[in-house]
Design a protein around this motif. Structure first.
Motif, PDB file in Angstrom:
ATOM      1  N   ASN A  71      14.626  80.440  43.416  1.00 38.96           N
ATOM      2  CA  ASN A  71      14.007  81.003  44.855  1.00 38.96           C
ATOM      3  C   ASN A  71      14.182  82.587  44.710  1.00 38.96           C
ATOM      4  O   ASN A  71      15.484  82.922  44.758  1.00 38.96           O
ATOM      5  N   LYS A  72      13.275  83.383  44.617  1.00 43.01           N
ATOM      6  CA  LYS A  72      13.342  84.892  44.626  1.00 43.01           C
ATOM      7  C   LYS A  72      14.010  85.307  45.862  1.00 43.01           C
ATOM      8  O   LYS A  72      14.890  86.270  45.803  1.00 43.01           O
ATOM      9  N   ILE A  73      13.839  84.608  47.038  1.00 45.04           N
ATOM     10  CA  ILE A  73      14.407  85.239  48.116  1.00 45.04           C
ATOM     11  C   ILE A  73      16.095  85.216  48.068  1.00 45.04           C
ATOM     12  O   ILE A  73      16.485  85.951  48.925  1.00 45.04           O
ATOM     13  N   MET A  74      16.509  84.398  47.147  1.00 45.10           N
ATOM     14  CA  MET A  74      18.106  84.234  47.238  1.00 45.10           C
ATOM     15  C   MET A  74      18.645  85.234  46.214  1.00 45.10           C
ATOM     16  O   MET A  74      19.922  85.200  46.159  1.00 45.10           O
ATOM     17  N   THR A  75      17.714  86.307  45.660  1.00 48.31           N
ATOM     18  CA  THR A  75      18.323  87.200  44.793  1.00 48.31           C
ATOM     19  C   THR A  75      19.344  88.140  45.194  1.00 48.31           C
ATOM     20  O   THR A  75      20.204  88.365  44.708  1.00 48.31           O
ATOM     21  N   ASN A  76      19.134  88.489  46.675  1.00 48.06           N
ATOM     22  CA  ASN A  76      20.290  89.449  47.082  1.00 48.06           C
ATOM     23  C   ASN A  76      21.050  89.237  48.117  1.00 48.06           C
ATOM     24  O   ASN A  76      21.821  89.643  48.726  1.00 48.06           O
ATOM     25  N   VAL A  77      21.309  87.618  48.065  1.00 48.98           N
ATOM     26  CA  VAL A  77      22.121  86.950  49.149  1.00 48.98           C
ATOM     27  C   VAL A  77      23.660  87.348  48.558  1.00 48.98           C
ATOM     28  O   VAL A  77      23.802  87.567  47.355  1.00 48.98           O
ATOM     29  N   LYS A  78      24.740  87.241  49.367  1.00 51.77           N
ATOM     30  CA  LYS A  78      26.010  87.236  49.143  1.00 51.77           C
ATOM     31  C   LYS A  78      26.613  85.615  48.898  1.00 51.77           C
ATOM     32  O   LYS A  78      26.256  85.169  49.913  1.00 51.77           O
ATOM     33  N   ILE A  79      27.515  85.261  47.898  1.00 49.96           N
ATOM     34  CA  ILE A  79      27.768  84.172  47.824  1.00 49.96           C
ATOM     35  C   ILE A  79      29.494  84.185  48.082  1.00 49.96           C
ATOM     36  O   ILE A  79      30.121  85.036  47.298  1.00 49.96           O
ATOM     37  N   ALA A  80      29.830  83.280  48.584  1.00 50.52           N
ATOM     38  CA  ALA A  80      31.284  82.920  48.965  1.00 50.52           C
ATOM     39  C   ALA A  80      31.779  81.537  48.661  1.00 50.52           C
ATOM     40  O   ALA A  80      30.860  80.740  48.574  1.00 50.52           O
ATOM     41  N   THR A  81      32.879  81.558  47.665  1.00 44.50           N
ATOM     42  CA  THR A  81      33.260  80.160  47.385  1.00 44.50           C
ATOM     43  C   THR A  81      34.891  80.187  47.435  1.00 44.50           C
ATOM     44  O   THR A  81      35.555  81.207  47.797  1.00 44.50           O
ATOM     45  N   LYS A  82      35.340  78.994  46.769  1.00 44.66           N
ATOM     46  CA  LYS A  82      36.670  78.782  47.354  1.00 44.66           C
ATOM     47  C   LYS A  82      37.701  78.665  45.851  1.00 44.66           C
ATOM     48  O   LYS A  82      37.029  78.267  44.788  1.00 44.66           O
ATOM     49  N   VAL A  83      38.904  78.618  46.000  1.00 42.80           N
ATOM     50  CA  VAL A  83      39.732  78.364  44.627  1.00 42.80           C
ATOM     51  C   VAL A  83      41.022  77.536  45.329  1.00 42.80           C
ATOM     52  O   VAL A  83      41.299  77.712  46.578  1.00 42.80           O
ATOM     53  N   GLY A  84      41.637  76.876  44.612  1.00 45.77           N
ATOM     54  CA  GLY A  84      42.916  76.289  44.956  1.00 45.77           C
ATOM     55  C   GLY A  84      42.737  74.641  44.824  1.00 45.77           C
ATOM     56  O   GLY A  84      43.740  73.987  45.001  1.00 45.77           O
ATOM     57  N   ALA A  85      41.677  74.230  44.154  1.00 41.78           N
ATOM     58  CA  ALA A  85      41.515  72.625  43.846  1.00 41.78           C
ATOM     59  C   ALA A  85      40.943  72.419  42.469  1.00 41.78           C
ATOM     60  O   ALA A  85      40.042  73.144  42.181  1.00 41.78           O
TER      61      ALA A  85
END
Length: 193
Positions: A71-85
């Protein structure tokens, strides 16, 4: 959608974010429905999408990555994810805040999410004892210097959140605060300073 400056990075993000976890990422919830929710959120101005490698039995990052790719609309979104598992070969999850565990987790997440960097990497519910060595700080600093993450944060409460609110290597804290649970107000004030 109102946007605010993400304090240390001087980047603008939407006031609301979209959490890609839980039921949203499970196979029983149709992919097209999940995609429609994310695309609609982006169309309405949401720019920050939060997920994690453990969510939806390990499927949330993969699903969001497919949506980003398609989806082109997602090109400029910012992604957050996690660590620790960390997922073991036997299907069990273990807590892992080691230097190697953090670096390997981020590399796997980048592949699943179809992105070359993360706007925000959050430690997923660490406890105060996890900071007895410099491994976490060293790993986060290395990921920043390699351009794999722009910001480092934590999802934490209690004494751990208070400790992290005073640390320079942490850019944000996701804490529990709502009409029923208001005991994090002191931590919010401390982090704001």
């Amino acid at each position: 959608m109102k946007n605010n400056c993400f304090r240390k990075s001087n980047q603008m993000i939407s006031e609301l974010s979209f959490g890609c976890s839980g039921y949203w990422g499970l196979p029983i919830f149709k992919y097209k429905s999940a995609e429609q929710l994310v695309v609609t959120a982006a169309e309405q101005g949401i720019t920050l999408f939060d997920t994690g490698p453990k969510y939806s039995m390990g499927n949330a990052e993969t699903r969001l990555g497919k949506i980003i790719k398609n989806n082109k609309i997602m090109t400029n979104v910012k992604i957050a994810t996690k660590v620790g598992a960390t997922l073991l070969n036997n299907g069990n999850w273990i807590r892992d805040f080691s230097y190697t565990g953090i670096i390997n987790s981020v590399k796997k997440s980048l592949i699943k999410l179809n992105v070359d960097h993360l706007f925000l990497l959050q430690l997923h519910t660490p406890n105060i004892k996890d900071f007895n060595s410099c491994e976490i700080e060293d790993a986060l600093n290395q990921l920043k210097s390699n351009g794999l993450i722009l910001n480092a944060g934590a999802s934490a409460d209690g004494e751990t959140a208070k400790y992290l609110a005073t640390q320079n290597f942490i850019d944000s804290i996701m804490i529990t605060y709502n009409p029923i649970t208001k005991n994090s107000l002191d931590t919010i004030k401390l982090a704001y300073q």
